[in-house]
Design a protein around this motif. Sequence first.
Motif, mmCIF file in Angstrom:
data_model
loop_
_atom_site.group_PDB
_atom_site.id
_atom_site.type_symbol
_atom_site.label_atom_id
_atom_site.label_comp_id
_atom_site.label_asym_id
_atom_site.label_seq_id
_atom_site.Cartn_x
_atom_site.Cartn_y
_atom_site.Cartn_z
ATOM 1 N N ILE A 87 0.673 -1.232 0.004
ATOM 2 C CA ILE A 87 0.011 -0.052 0.168
ATOM 3 C C ILE A 87 0.874 1.294 -0.234
ATOM 4 O O ILE A 87 0.455 2.352 -0.247
ATOM 5 N N TYR A 88 1.963 1.216 0.207
ATOM 6 C CA TYR A 88 3.036 2.124 0.428
ATOM 7 C C TYR A 88 4.116 2.030 -0.716
ATOM 8 O O TYR A 88 4.900 1.357 -0.461
ATOM 9 N N PRO A 89 3.927 2.559 -1.788
ATOM 10 C CA PRO A 89 4.808 2.397 -2.977
ATOM 11 C C PRO A 89 6.404 2.568 -2.632
ATOM 12 O O PRO A 89 7.292 2.056 -3.207
ATOM 13 N N ASP A 90 6.515 3.858 -1.635
ATOM 14 C CA ASP A 90 8.274 3.968 -1.279
ATOM 15 C C ASP A 90 8.352 3.390 0.056
ATOM 16 O O ASP A 90 9.224 4.066 0.829
ATOM 17 N N TRP A 91 7.727 2.006 0.154
ATOM 18 C CA TRP A 91 8.313 1.593 1.454
ATOM 19 C C TRP A 91 9.501 1.268 1.685
ATOM 20 O O TRP A 91 9.898 1.206 2.941
ATOM 21 N N LYS A 92 10.495 1.001 0.469
ATOM 22 C CA LYS A 92 12.083 0.918 0.991
ATOM 23 C C LYS A 92 12.797 2.045 1.426
ATOM 24 O O LYS A 92 13.545 1.967 2.029
#
Length: 126
Positions: A87-92
Amino acid sequence: EKARKTLHVASLWKDQSLTAVGEPSETITPKHPARPEDVHIVDPMHVPKRGGAGSLDNKIALVHSLAHIESWAIDLSWDIILRTPFIYPDWKALPMQFWTDWVIVAEDEARHFTLLDQRLKDLGSN
């Protein structure tokens, strides 16, 4: 079993034996947290009133309810860790502390569950 595994994984995370969050995988991410097949969900409006906590049966019912809440809290903590990458594309880019915080929450909930489970045994409940 879930609480024991949670405490084990949290220990590995805290001593840095586990140090990374893996790539998300839809093949291993369950659609829902695991639950026994025979769970019967009852509308709270149809649950009889427990009365005071004076009787043994009422104490057991109260502690049993709290144990269920802690069990769900364990699930929700791991669910946040598991589903954030979906759900959070920038999770990295999230700091490691984000993941550590949720591991600690899961660990706390597992510890609470373990205490309540022991109390149920002490009260003579399975």
